[in-house]
Design a protein around this motif. Structure first.
Motif, PDB file in Angstrom:
ATOM      1  N   GLN A  69       0.822  -1.204   0.000  1.00  0.00           N
ATOM      2  CA  GLN A  69       0.000   0.000   0.000  1.00  0.00           C
ATOM      3  C   GLN A  69       0.864   1.265   0.000  1.00  0.00           C
ATOM      4  OE1 GLN A  69      -2.843   0.241   3.186  1.00  0.00           O
ATOM      5  NE2 GLN A  69      -3.867   2.001   2.306  1.00  0.00           N
ATOM      6  N   GLU A  70       1.976   1.246   0.715  1.00  0.00           N
ATOM      7  CA  GLU A  70       2.854   2.421   0.776  1.00  0.00           C
ATOM      8  C   GLU A  70       3.391   2.762  -0.621  1.00  0.00           C
ATOM      9  OE1 GLU A  70       3.478  -0.370   2.714  1.00  0.00           O
ATOM     10  OE2 GLU A  70       2.460   0.377   4.494  1.00  0.00           O
ATOM     11  N   ASP A  71       3.717   1.744  -1.408  1.00  0.00           N
ATOM     12  CA  ASP A  71       4.218   1.982  -2.762  1.00  0.00           C
ATOM     13  C   ASP A  71       3.141   2.580  -3.658  1.00  0.00           C
ATOM     14  OD1 ASP A  71       6.619   0.940  -1.938  1.00  0.00           O
ATOM     15  OD2 ASP A  71       6.411  -0.972  -3.012  1.00  0.00           O
ATOM     16  N   VAL A  72       1.920   2.106  -3.508  1.00  0.00           N
ATOM     17  CA  VAL A  72       0.815   2.629  -4.303  1.00  0.00           C
ATOM     18  C   VAL A  72       0.546   4.090  -3.952  1.00  0.00           C
ATOM     19  CG1 VAL A  72      -1.655   2.413  -4.787  1.00  0.00           C
ATOM     20  CG2 VAL A  72      -0.238   0.361  -4.614  1.00  0.00           C
ATOM     21  N   ILE A  73       0.564   4.394  -2.683  1.00  0.00           N
ATOM     22  CA  ILE A  73       0.352   5.786  -2.247  1.00  0.00           C
ATOM     23  C   ILE A  73       1.464   6.680  -2.794  1.00  0.00           C
ATOM     24  CG2 ILE A  73       0.305   7.318  -0.232  1.00  0.00           C
ATOM     25  CD1 ILE A  73      -1.066   4.954   1.271  1.00  0.00           C
ATOM     26  N   ALA A  74       2.705   6.225  -2.695  1.00  0.00           N
ATOM     27  CA  ALA A  74       3.837   7.015  -3.203  1.00  0.00           C
ATOM     28  C   ALA A  74       3.729   7.207  -4.712  1.00  0.00           C
ATOM     29  CB  ALA A  74       5.152   6.327  -2.848  1.00  0.00           C
ATOM     30  N   LEU A  75       3.304   6.178  -5.428  1.00  0.00           N
ATOM     31  CA  LEU A  75       3.164   6.276  -6.873  1.00  0.00           C
ATOM     32  C   LEU A  75       2.075   7.278  -7.251  1.00  0.00           C
ATOM     33  CD1 LEU A  75       4.123   5.157  -9.598  1.00  0.00           C
ATOM     34  CD2 LEU A  75       2.336   3.418  -9.400  1.00  0.00           C
ATOM     35  N   LYS A  76       0.961   7.245  -6.539  1.00  0.00           N
ATOM     36  CA  LYS A  76      -0.113   8.205  -6.799  1.00  0.00           C
ATOM     37  C   LYS A  76       0.370   9.628  -6.555  1.00  0.00           C
ATOM     38  CE  LYS A  76      -4.193   7.261  -5.127  1.00  0.00           C
ATOM     39  NZ  LYS A  76      -5.270   6.777  -4.242  1.00  0.00           N
ATOM     40  N   GLU A  77       1.145   9.833  -5.491  1.00  0.00           N
ATOM     41  CA  GLU A  77       1.668  11.169  -5.202  1.00  0.00           C
ATOM     42  C   GLU A  77       2.661  11.617  -6.264  1.00  0.00           C
ATOM     43  OE1 GLU A  77       3.259  10.885  -1.245  1.00  0.00           O
ATOM     44  OE2 GLU A  77       1.264  10.855  -0.317  1.00  0.00           O
ATOM     45  N   LYS A  78       3.550  10.718  -6.668  1.00  0.00           N
ATOM     46  CA  LYS A  78       4.592  11.068  -7.636  1.00  0.00           C
ATOM     47  C   LYS A  78       4.011  11.364  -9.027  1.00  0.00           C
ATOM     48  CE  LYS A  78       9.197   9.941  -9.010  1.00  0.00           C
ATOM     49  NZ  LYS A  78      10.291  10.322  -8.181  1.00  0.00           N
ATOM     50  N   THR A  79       2.968  10.634  -9.410  1.00  0.00           N
ATOM     51  CA  THR A  79       2.366  10.836 -10.730  1.00  0.00           C
ATOM     52  C   THR A  79       1.275  11.897 -10.721  1.00  0.00           C
ATOM     53  OG1 THR A  79       0.768   9.051 -10.369  1.00  0.00           O
ATOM     54  CG2 THR A  79       2.834   8.462 -11.477  1.00  0.00           C
ATOM     55  N   HIS A  80       0.909  12.384  -9.540  1.00  0.00           N
ATOM     56  CA  HIS A  80      -0.162  13.379  -9.386  1.00  0.00           C
ATOM     57  C   HIS A  80      -1.493  12.855  -9.918  1.00  0.00           C
ATOM     58  CE1 HIS A  80       2.918  16.221  -8.238  1.00  0.00           C
ATOM     59  NE2 HIS A  80       3.577  15.946  -9.351  1.00  0.00           N
ATOM     60  N   GLU A  81      -1.751  11.570  -9.702  1.00  0.00           N
ATOM     61  CA  GLU A  81      -3.015  10.950 -10.102  1.00  0.00           C
ATOM     62  C   GLU A  81      -3.795  10.564  -8.852  1.00  0.00           C
ATOM     63  OE1 GLU A  81      -4.150  10.786 -13.102  1.00  0.00           O
ATOM     64  OE2 GLU A  81      -2.360  11.290 -14.234  1.00  0.00           O
TER      65      GLU A  81
END
Length: 43
Positions: free
Chosen positions: A12-24
């Motif tokens: 879940q932490e990776d998914v949250i970080a990915l959403k933040e990094k991609t601004h999606e």
């Protein structure tokens, strides 16, 4: 272009970080954006 359904298990932490990094706001859009970026940059 043929579309295929892909499923994966990620922390879940990776998914949250990915959403933040991609601004999606959605996981689907964040992963799609990341994959296309990876393919473009490492072609």
């Amino acid at each position: 272009m043929k579309i295929v359904h892909v499923q994966s298990v990620l922390p879940q932490e990776d998914v949250i970080a990915l959403k933040e990094k991609t601004h999606e706001s959605s996981i689907k859009d964040a992963i799609s954006k990341a994959v296309y970026h990876y393919l473009k940059c490492n072609a």
